[in-house]
Each structure stands twice: as C-alpha cells, then as structure tokens.
Design a protein around this motif. Structure first.
Motif, PDB file in Angstrom:
ATOM      1  N   ASP A 106       0.845  -1.196   0.000  1.00  0.00           N
ATOM      2  CA  ASP A 106       0.000   0.000   0.000  1.00  0.00           C
ATOM      3  C   ASP A 106       0.887   1.255   0.000  1.00  0.00           C
ATOM      4  O   ASP A 106       2.065   1.195   0.343  1.00  0.00           O
ATOM      5  CB  ASP A 106      -0.900  -0.025   1.243  1.00  0.00           C
ATOM      6  N   GLU A 107       0.294   2.405  -0.340  1.00  0.00           N
ATOM      7  CA  GLU A 107       1.011   3.692  -0.456  1.00  0.00           C
ATOM      8  C   GLU A 107       2.255   3.517  -1.335  1.00  0.00           C
ATOM      9  O   GLU A 107       3.361   3.942  -0.994  1.00  0.00           O
ATOM     10  CB  GLU A 107       1.395   4.244   0.941  1.00  0.00           C
ATOM     11  N   ILE A 108       2.061   2.902  -2.492  1.00  0.00           N
ATOM     12  CA  ILE A 108       3.175   2.582  -3.404  1.00  0.00           C
ATOM     13  C   ILE A 108       3.880   3.832  -3.906  1.00  0.00           C
ATOM     14  O   ILE A 108       5.070   3.803  -4.234  1.00  0.00           O
ATOM     15  CB  ILE A 108       2.668   1.713  -4.587  1.00  0.00           C
ATOM     16  N   SER A 109       3.182   4.978  -3.938  1.00  0.00           N
ATOM     17  CA  SER A 109       3.793   6.202  -4.467  1.00  0.00           C
ATOM     18  C   SER A 109       5.004   6.629  -3.644  1.00  0.00           C
ATOM     19  O   SER A 109       5.890   7.321  -4.144  1.00  0.00           O
ATOM     20  CB  SER A 109       2.775   7.350  -4.489  1.00  0.00           C
ATOM     21  N   MET A 110       5.049   6.229  -2.377  1.00  0.00           N
ATOM     22  CA  MET A 110       6.141   6.657  -1.499  1.00  0.00           C
ATOM     23  C   MET A 110       7.289   5.649  -1.456  1.00  0.00           C
ATOM     24  O   MET A 110       8.241   5.805  -0.697  1.00  0.00           O
ATOM     25  CB  MET A 110       5.597   6.914  -0.089  1.00  0.00           C
ATOM     26  N   LEU A 111       7.212   4.592  -2.291  1.00  0.00           N
ATOM     27  CA  LEU A 111       8.295   3.612  -2.365  1.00  0.00           C
ATOM     28  C   LEU A 111       9.194   3.976  -3.544  1.00  0.00           C
ATOM     29  O   LEU A 111       8.722   4.176  -4.657  1.00  0.00           O
ATOM     30  CB  LEU A 111       7.723   2.201  -2.549  1.00  0.00           C
ATOM     31  N   HIS A 112      10.492   4.070  -3.299  1.00  0.00           N
ATOM     32  CA  HIS A 112      11.454   4.439  -4.336  1.00  0.00           C
ATOM     33  C   HIS A 112      11.568   3.320  -5.375  1.00  0.00           C
ATOM     34  O   HIS A 112      11.488   2.138  -5.038  1.00  0.00           O
ATOM     35  CB  HIS A 112      12.817   4.697  -3.686  1.00  0.00           C
ATOM     36  N   ALA A 113      11.766   3.701  -6.628  1.00  0.00           N
ATOM     37  CA  ALA A 113      11.909   2.720  -7.719  1.00  0.00           C
ATOM     38  C   ALA A 113      12.970   1.672  -7.393  1.00  0.00           C
ATOM     39  O   ALA A 113      12.790   0.473  -7.641  1.00  0.00           O
ATOM     40  CB  ALA A 113      12.277   3.447  -9.017  1.00  0.00           C
ATOM     41  N   LYS A 114      14.092   2.123  -6.810  1.00  0.00           N
ATOM     42  CA  LYS A 114      15.183   1.184  -6.475  1.00  0.00           C
ATOM     43  C   LYS A 114      14.717   0.129  -5.484  1.00  0.00           C
ATOM     44  O   LYS A 114      15.135  -1.030  -5.532  1.00  0.00           O
ATOM     45  CB  LYS A 114      16.370   1.950  -5.871  1.00  0.00           C
ATOM     46  N   GLN A 115      13.852   0.549  -4.552  1.00  0.00           N
ATOM     47  CA  GLN A 115      13.404  -0.402  -3.521  1.00  0.00           C
ATOM     48  C   GLN A 115      12.402  -1.405  -4.076  1.00  0.00           C
ATOM     49  O   GLN A 115      12.395  -2.561  -3.669  1.00  0.00           O
ATOM     50  CB  GLN A 115      12.852   0.371  -2.320  1.00  0.00           C
ATOM     51  N   LEU A 116      11.556  -0.988  -5.033  1.00  0.00           N
ATOM     52  CA  LEU A 116      10.666  -1.955  -5.672  1.00  0.00           C
ATOM     53  C   LEU A 116      11.503  -2.979  -6.451  1.00  0.00           C
ATOM     54  O   LEU A 116      11.213  -4.177  -6.435  1.00  0.00           O
ATOM     55  CB  LEU A 116       9.671  -1.263  -6.606  1.00  0.00           C
ATOM     56  N   ASN A 117      12.570  -2.514  -7.105  1.00  0.00           N
ATOM     57  CA  ASN A 117      13.477  -3.436  -7.798  1.00  0.00           C
ATOM     58  C   ASN A 117      14.107  -4.433  -6.828  1.00  0.00           C
ATOM     59  O   ASN A 117      14.278  -5.606  -7.150  1.00  0.00           O
ATOM     60  CB  ASN A 117      14.574  -2.659  -8.538  1.00  0.00           C
ATOM     61  N   LEU A 118      14.449  -3.958  -5.625  1.00  0.00           N
ATOM     62  CA  LEU A 118      15.034  -4.842  -4.609  1.00  0.00           C
ATOM     63  C   LEU A 118      14.045  -5.910  -4.154  1.00  0.00           C
ATOM     64  O   LEU A 118      14.415  -7.076  -3.985  1.00  0.00           O
ATOM     65  CB  LEU A 118      15.499  -4.038  -3.381  1.00  0.00           C
ATOM     66  N   ARG A 156      15.999  13.141 -10.097  1.00  0.00           N
ATOM     67  CA  ARG A 156      14.760  13.675 -10.658  1.00  0.00           C
ATOM     68  C   ARG A 156      13.615  12.745 -10.252  1.00  0.00           C
ATOM     69  O   ARG A 156      13.840  11.586  -9.893  1.00  0.00           O
ATOM     70  CB  ARG A 156      14.858  13.710 -12.189  1.00  0.00           C
ATOM     71  N   ASN A 157      12.385  13.255 -10.355  1.00  0.00           N
ATOM     72  CA  ASN A 157      11.239  12.419  -9.989  1.00  0.00           C
ATOM     73  C   ASN A 157      11.146  11.154 -10.840  1.00  0.00           C
ATOM     74  O   ASN A 157      10.740  10.098 -10.368  1.00  0.00           O
ATOM     75  CB  ASN A 157       9.931  13.214 -10.094  1.00  0.00           C
ATOM     76  N   ARG A 158      11.583  11.267 -12.128  1.00  0.00           N
ATOM     77  CA  ARG A 158      11.497  10.083 -12.989  1.00  0.00           C
ATOM     78  C   ARG A 158      12.451   8.971 -12.501  1.00  0.00           C
ATOM     79  O   ARG A 158      12.267   7.815 -12.841  1.00  0.00           O
ATOM     80  CB  ARG A 158      11.735  10.422 -14.454  1.00  0.00           C
ATOM     81  N   ASP A 159      13.472   9.350 -11.711  1.00  0.00           N
ATOM     82  CA  ASP A 159      14.368   8.335 -11.131  1.00  0.00           C
ATOM     83  C   ASP A 159      13.768   7.718  -9.870  1.00  0.00           C
ATOM     84  O   ASP A 159      14.220   6.672  -9.414  1.00  0.00           O
ATOM     85  CB  ASP A 159      15.722   8.961 -10.743  1.00  0.00           C
ATOM     86  N   LYS A 160      12.769   8.408  -9.298  1.00  0.00           N
ATOM     87  CA  LYS A 160      12.226   7.968  -7.993  1.00  0.00           C
ATOM     88  C   LYS A 160      10.893   7.227  -8.097  1.00  0.00           C
ATOM     89  O   LYS A 160      10.655   6.276  -7.370  1.00  0.00           O
ATOM     90  CB  LYS A 160      12.062   9.181  -7.064  1.00  0.00           C
ATOM     91  N   PHE A 161      10.004   7.688  -8.976  1.00  0.00           N
ATOM     92  CA  PHE A 161       8.681   7.052  -9.086  1.00  0.00           C
ATOM     93  C   PHE A 161       8.827   5.578  -9.459  1.00  0.00           C
ATOM     94  O   PHE A 161       9.502   5.257 -10.442  1.00  0.00           O
ATOM     95  CB  PHE A 161       7.826   7.747 -10.153  1.00  0.00           C
ATOM     96  N   CYS A 162       8.150   4.708  -8.719  1.00  0.00           N
ATOM     97  CA  CYS A 162       8.392   3.286  -8.994  1.00  0.00           C
ATOM     98  C   CYS A 162       7.692   2.787 -10.252  1.00  0.00           C
ATOM     99  O   CYS A 162       8.002   1.697 -10.720  1.00  0.00           O
ATOM    100  CB  CYS A 162       8.095   2.427  -7.778  1.00  0.00           C
ATOM    101  N   PHE A 163       6.787   3.586 -10.858  1.00  0.00           N
ATOM    102  CA  PHE A 163       6.226   3.129 -12.138  1.00  0.00           C
ATOM    103  C   PHE A 163       7.265   3.253 -13.269  1.00  0.00           C
ATOM    104  O   PHE A 163       7.028   2.796 -14.386  1.00  0.00           O
ATOM    105  CB  PHE A 163       4.914   3.857 -12.494  1.00  0.00           C
ATOM    106  N   MET A 164       8.419   3.867 -12.967  1.00  0.00           N
ATOM    107  CA  MET A 164       9.510   3.949 -13.938  1.00  0.00           C
ATOM    108  C   MET A 164      10.537   2.833 -13.737  1.00  0.00           C
ATOM    109  O   MET A 164      11.555   2.791 -14.418  1.00  0.00           O
ATOM    110  CB  MET A 164      10.219   5.315 -13.815  1.00  0.00           C
ATOM    111  N   SER A 165      10.287   1.931 -12.786  1.00  0.00           N
ATOM    112  CA  SER A 165      11.278   0.885 -12.467  1.00  0.00           C
ATOM    113  C   SER A 165      11.161  -0.318 -13.395  1.00  0.00           C
ATOM    114  O   SER A 165      10.114  -0.567 -13.996  1.00  0.00           O
ATOM    115  CB  SER A 165      11.095   0.425 -11.016  1.00  0.00           C
ATOM    116  N   GLU A 166      12.250  -1.095 -13.472  1.00  0.00           N
ATOM    117  CA  GLU A 166      12.252  -2.340 -14.271  1.00  0.00           C
ATOM    118  C   GLU A 166      11.234  -3.318 -13.702  1.00  0.00           C
ATOM    119  O   GLU A 166      10.544  -4.025 -14.449  1.00  0.00           O
ATOM    120  CB  GLU A 166      13.644  -2.986 -14.261  1.00  0.00           C
ATOM    121  N   ALA A 167      11.126  -3.362 -12.372  1.00  0.00           N
ATOM    122  CA  ALA A 167      10.206  -4.307 -11.725  1.00  0.00           C
ATOM    123  C   ALA A 167       8.761  -4.027 -12.133  1.00  0.00           C
ATOM    124  O   ALA A 167       7.971  -4.953 -12.346  1.00  0.00           O
ATOM    125  CB  ALA A 167      10.353  -4.223 -10.199  1.00  0.00           C
ATOM    126  N   TRP A 168       8.401  -2.737 -12.229  1.00  0.00           N
ATOM    127  CA  TRP A 168       7.029  -2.350 -12.611  1.00  0.00           C
ATOM    128  C   TRP A 168       6.714  -2.860 -14.027  1.00  0.00           C
ATOM    129  O   TRP A 168       5.651  -3.422 -14.272  1.00  0.00           O
ATOM    130  CB  TRP A 168       6.886  -0.821 -12.548  1.00  0.00           C
TER     131      TRP A 168
END
Length: 576
Positions: A106-118, A156-168
């Motif tokens: 939950d509250e996925i917007s506050m999870l960093h892209a790097k952490q979703l990848n982890l 930048r925000n594009r580096d942080k938002f997790c919808f920009m991550s490889e995992a997403w």
C-alpha cells in the motif's frame, strides 16, 4: 475531465483472477476498502497473503508491516548475492517469504523505484524463479499525485517514481482506477481535489479555499506546514507558553560517529527532546506491543519516575489510551548482524504542527494549513486530501505552485485512466469464476464451501483485523522455537530485549511454552530468588509498582556481582 473508469466489483474480479494489479484513484476512492475485501476473501480460502505498505503509518491502516521489514531490505538501495544468501539464513524471513502467495504493497507512491526493484530481486531469489516477483501475485495500491519518495538531492522524480522501475514493467500490472468517493462524500472539497488532479482548477474553486481562512474549526486541530522551520518555531512557541516545568530527554548514542550522524539525520525523534505536561506530541516509531504507531497523536499528561530510565513521560492518545513511553532504539548493524551504531530516545516529537511530508497517510478531522511557501508540486494536493471535508479546513494562504502537480505524474495518471477504462469495458461482462478457482488452487488454498463459510464467520467476528498483541507474540514464539537467542530475536524484530523477555513470560504463562533454554543459569536465578523473597517480606512500598509487582532497581542494586536489568528481568521468570 470525465472520470468513468472502474467499479470496485470489476477490480475485485481482476484481483481474484490472480492478476498483478495497480489499484489507484483519488483520496477516499475506496482503495483500502477494496484491498480489505480481497484480503478477507483470500484468508477465508486459506491463501497466505503478505500485507505491507511503504510507511509505518500506512501499514497499520492495513494491519500489516512495512515492505522494507517484510522483504528484509531495510533502507538499502542495492543488495549483493552474498547479502541475499545471508537473508536466506534468517529463518523467520525465509519462512514468510517462501510461504507468501500474494503480496500487497500500500502507499506505493512513497516507495522508491530502487526499492521496488530490490523487492523483486529478493522474491526471485527466495522463490527460485525468474518470473516477476518470483511468480507470486503482487498488488500495489496508491496515488502518484501524493509526494514522490524521498531520494538524493540530485535525483529527478522520474528516477524515484516506482512506475519507472524495471520491476514495474516486468510485473505487467493491470490498472484499476477507482472513482467511487467514500472519504469526502459529496462535499465540495472532493470537487476541488478532482479539479487539482485534472489541472482544471477554476476561480470558483480558489475562492472556496480562500473563504476558509477565518473558518472556526474548533480547538482540536493539526497545523500542517511545508517547511520544518515553521513547524519547529510553532512547536517551541506553544511549548514555551505552557507554565509547567519541562523535562529534557537526551538521546543515548553509541558506536561509529559517522553512522551515528546518519541515524541522527534519518530518525524523526530529536536528539534533545523537551516535554511538559499538556504538550501535544506525535509518536515517531511503530510499537504494536505498546499500542502506538508512527504518527499516533497524543498529549503528555504527566511524568513517572522509573527504576531503569529515571523519568518517563505519560501520554494520552486521541483514543483515550494512556501509555508510559519508554525509549526506543534505532540501530545500524553490520553484515554479521552486530550493532555498530545506535541511537536511543523517547519516540516522540512535539506535534502542535507537522510537515506535509509527515502527514501522508493520515486522515484528519480538522487542520490549519499554510501553503504560502509551497516548494514542491503535489504538496497542496497532499495537504488538502488529508481532510474529510471543507468544514474542517482553515487555509491561511497558498501560492500558485500549491495547486500544481508533477508533470510526469499527470502524464502517467492519464495513461492509467485509459488502461483502466479499457479493462473496465473488456471485463465488466466477462465471467472470471473459472480463473478465480484456478488461482486459489494454484496458491494451495481451499475451495471447500463449508470451510470457507466457517472461516468467513471467524473473520467477521474479528472485523477482519489482526490481533497485534497475539500476532507479535506469535512472531517472537516462532523465532524462539527456531533457536534464536533473546538478543537476536530483539534485533530481528526491531524490539528491545526487555520486550522479548516479557513476550517469553506471557508465552510461558498463556501458552505453556517451555522457556527453560533461556534461563540465565541456576546461580543467577537463585541469587535473584533470595533477594526477591527478602524484599517481599519487607513490604516496603518503595520497592513496588502501582500494580503490586516488584520494581527491578532494588533487586539490581542488591545483586553481587552486579547484574543487568534484563538479566534480572529474565531470572524473575524462573523464580518460583
């Protein structure tokens, strides 16, 4: 903009089919309600579901834990093969990661892209599968118009938002954009929030916000500000206006200086905390055992002398619960699990005012908000969406940026709406019952109607909520039975050894758990037994707590060689 996107029943239909889902929508659109419906559906069918969130306060709304704790990633940005192997050696972590069939964040917007990848990497390793997230169903929920995750200054925000991550991308999330309103109802605030979301804010909307400037919102409200400096100024001003004597609590730091500096900057508890009776405070750490979470609000109603800590604040929460607040420890461990830096402090900060960042995930009845110095897109939206209605708002001012949103989030949101609309059109008339049954079978759940009905009754009885006290005892028990020592259980669970000893006492008393392996030794127990009996005979009131139990300090003072508080606490479990 016309938003006619997805009904909750279509979202539930897709969830039950085992699809990876991104559940989104405006504040109060029913995301948490839909998740709870699905969680109860899974529990009734005996499917193991992991309930997590990106922050402590959001996790407790869902009766879960943070994704960082659940996945064992902590605050890491990267993880090596060696570290993954060490994670697998942690028995409790291994057990729950291998058993999970469904993961909710939950509250996925506050999870960093790097952490979703982890999280993706950890699950692939534990499940021994190259599929996204190890092949389990993953449901992420949230709203990317909330503030982006905290990152480095140059990100930048594009580096942080997790919808920009490889995992997403790998997960191929089905987007379910809910639109039914539950929090604000038909209040005009809902219209304003939707206008901000679609960036179509009118002069009429602005005037409605301006009109709240002198609104009476009662005496009990929270002040939200964009900057820490404003928050600190207001908090100290209010503290100084209280005529009662102040008590100062200084953090105890130990270990590597650079790591201690890192802890000081990341921990929300101040290094030097001054409290007075009647001070408004907020908890800055989760302790389900004690009954508070990161974000719980309350008021100091007094102080009590304590054997171990000298003096402790007594806090009354907004639900009228009263707690005696002991220090908590934040620590950094090395690869072997040894603590190399620690910061211990009362887990409170003054709370007449809080920053908008810290308000994320809260629902407020009334708030005074100042958006005159907004410096980040989305701050105004986050602050206003904390409220249930316009009646509870006093807006002191706002600048133009306050009503703006991140341009990447706007683009992404438009695409999310299109994808959700397509899914609603395609699936609303399709019967997915065969897929629902297939997914439950795939997860090893039950399709026995009698068993499901029995489980549904049990869930209805508890309101679908986890009993934290019982759950936390069970976690300690699982680690203890696996052969973990008290210190290791404390590190693993982020609790103090004293709390773990209390758990063992309760488990022995309530469940008959054999705790003999934890005995500090017959010599120590015998020494404590003699002192205990001697003090009991004296019946000196200074030696007893209000509940009739004996204080630890007089026993510790009489031991020779001197024993620590935890040794005495443990020995008392074996005193007959």
């Amino acid at each position: 903009m016309v938003i006619g996107l997805m009904k909750q029943e279509t979202a539930l239909k897709l969830l039950k089919a085992g699809e990876n889902v991104f559940l989104t929508g405006s504040a109060g659109a029913g995301k948490t309600y839909t998740l709870n419906q699905y969680i109860n559906y899974l529990k009734a069918r005996k499917v193991t579901v992991a309930i997590t969130a990106s922050t402590g306060i959001a996790a407790t709304h869902m009766n879960g834990m943070t994704i960082h704790t659940w996945a064992g990633i902590g605050i890491k940005d990267a993880i090596s093969e060696d570290e993954l192997k060490r994670l697998k050696e942690r028995k409790y972590l291994k057990e729950h990661l291998e058993n999970a069939q469904v993961l909710i964040i939950d509250e996925i917007s506050m999870l960093h892209a790097k952490q979703l990848n982890l999280v993706n990497k950890v699950l692939k390793f534990f499940k021994e599968s190259d599929e996204a997230f190890g092949g389990i169903q993953v449901i992420v929920a949230g709203d990317f118009f909330q503030l982006p995750p905290v990152g480095r200054n140059d990100e930048r925000n594009r580096d942080k938002f997790c919808f920009m991550s490889e995992a997403w991308v790998e997960a191929k999330f089905r987007v379910c954009y809910l639109t039914e309103q539950h929090r604000q109802g038909n209040d005009y605030l809902n219209d304003i929030l939707n206008a901000i979301r679609s960036q179509s804010i009118s002069q009429e909307h602005k005037q409605a916000l301006i009109n709240t400037r002198d609104q009476d919102i009662g005496d009990t409200f929270t002040r939200l500000y964009t900057h820490n400096m404003d928050v600190d100024t207001i908090n100290f001003k209010h503290l100084n206006e209280i005529e009662n004597d102040g008590r100062q609590f200084d953090a105890q730091c130990d270990g590597n200086d650079k790591l201690i500096d890192t802890l000081k900057s990341s921990v929300r508890a101040p290094e030097n905390l001054t409290l007075k009776k009647n001070a408004k405070v907020m908890f800055v750490k989760n302790n389900f055992d004690m009954g508070y979470i990161n974000g719980s609000l309350g008021e100091v109603i007094g102080f009590e002398e304590d054997d171990e800590y000298g003096c402790l604040p007594k806090v009354k929460l907004t639900d009228d619960t009263t707690l005696l607040v002991e220090p908590e420890t934040w620590s950094v461990d090395n690869d072997a699990g040894k603590t190399i830096a620690s910061f211990s402090q009362i887990p409170l900060r003054l709370a007449w005012a809080i920053t908008i960042h810290k308000s994320q995930g809260m629902t407020l009845e009334a708030a005074e908000i100042n958006l005159s110095h907004t410096f980040e897109n989305g701050q105004g939206y986050v602050a206003l969406s904390r409220l249930k209605s316009l009646d509870g708002l006093r807006l002191l001012g706002f600048n133009e940026q306050a009503l703006e949103l991140d341009s990447l989030a706007i683009k992404a949101d438009r695409r999310f709406q299109e994808l959700s609309d397509e899914a609603e059109t395609h699936y609303q008339e399709i019967d997915l019952t065969p897929q629902h049954k297939a997914f439950i079978r795939h997860c090893g759940g039950t399709l026995n109607e009698v068993e499901i009905e029995r489980n549904e009754k049990k869930i209805a009885k508890t309101g679908g909520k986890t009993n934290y006290a019982a759950a936390t005892l069970d976690e300690t028990k699982a680690l203890f039975v696996d052969g973990y020592e008290i210190q290791d259980i404390a590190v693993e669970r982020g609790l103090t050894p004293a709390t773990i000893i209390n758990h063992l006492g309760r488990l022995h008393k309530e469940q008959g758990l054999d705790i003999s392996v934890a005995s500090p030794g017959e010599e120590v127990v015998e020494q404590v037994r003699k002192i205990y009996k001697r003090l009991m005979k004296r019946k000196d009131s200074n030696h007893f707590n209000d509940d009739g139990s004996i204080k630890l300090r007089p026993i510790v003072d009489l031991t020779s060689p001197k024993l620590g508080y935890d040794q005495v606490r443990l020995a008392l479990l074996f005193v007959k």
